[in-house]
Design an enzyme around this catalytic site. Sequence first.
Site, PDB file in Angstrom:
ATOM      1  CG  ASP A   1       2.078   6.553 -38.959  1.00 50.80           C
ATOM      2  OD1 ASP A   1       1.528   7.672 -38.984  1.00 50.80           O
ATOM      3  OD2 ASP A   1       2.174   5.868 -37.928  1.00 50.80           O
ATOM      4  CB  SER A  58       4.462  -0.664 -37.566  1.00 50.94           C
ATOM      5  OG  SER A  58       3.478   0.330 -37.762  1.00 50.94           O
TER       6      SER A  58
END
Length: 397
Positions: free
Chosen positions: A205, A147
């Site tokens: 991330d 994502s």
Amino acid sequence: MWERSLVLSAPGKVILHGEHAVVHGKVALAVALDLRTFLRLRPCAEGKVCVRLPGVGVVRSWDTSSLQALRRGVAADFDESKSPSVEQLHTLKEFAGIAAGASAPESLATLAFLYMCLAISAKYGDVPNVDILVWSELPTGAGLGSSAAYAVCLAAALLTACRAISCPLKEGESTARWTEEELTLINSWAFQGERVIHGNPSGVDNAVGTWGGALRYQSGKITPLKRVPMLRILLTNTKVPRSTKVLVAGVKEKILKFPAIMNPVLDSIDAISQECQSVLEAMPANPSPEYYPVLEELFDINQHHLNVIGVGHPSLDRLCQVTASHGLHSKMTGAGGGGCGITLLRPDTSPLATEAAKRDLCACGFECWETNIGAPGVTLHSSSSLNAEVLHALSES
């Protein structure tokens, strides 16, 4: 009006060391995984915005005029430093026909696109007429930063289309990257996209997706490692589903029950992360085999520690046994309890040994990729720099 056709990509991520311990204030090392998400940006028909995400079955298009009206209706001062509000997301869900509590990947991916498209264009001009196609080498829901790679690609593409950042790819170049200042802006907007998808992400991330290489994370502070070599690995997905929330709660329970036993284990995992950082920063760009025994030993010790704190799984034990039978060293990465594992491949590991290990892992019902860690962050590509599979995926129109 946006006139050019561009392709850009961002890497996934794996946790090299420090998973679970990081929740308790210890150091974790996150590294960029060279399985990438690719985005093709090209002009759309006048007055239209199109987005296609074949991996999650999304094909949507909107009139720019209706998006401009929606943007006025949301009536907020969009900014890369502000979290998306509950009200904004509720309005966007209604507009896109997404149910209030929807958590399916296609719903969240559509919502993130809408939010970022409106927020970035609100700050930098009109909603651009763009046609965006996203295709990924990363499996979703496997803890590999899929994502965030999507959010980083969207941020870079939309900021470029709105001319908030430059388009650094020159004629004749195969790849190009943005300036440090531009990367910081891409990262800030990607973090907002991650907030739409995850609510309260750590920011690790998207930082890995933006800068690549390796990052140190501790108590909310993210620090890029000075330099890291690209290391070859096997990445294996056991395909065993798990709940990160349940595993994290189990570790906390064990620490409360046996503090004198468990806290030294967390301290040891912290020391492994720090030792690994020292080794990586001392390694040259093309490291010779003598650097690897210490990295392999750290993998082995950390894997045992993760079993001790209760996040192991028979599938991960099997993965480690199979690769050990080929002289290779592995550990789980991420939440554990199944999920993924990584196996270090030395420069002198023969192609035959690698293929044999992959064959045996696939025979266990696992999925296996040979790839690199320490990969570059978000990158612009010329068509000539892309492999046939990527070109084919991005030519679907």
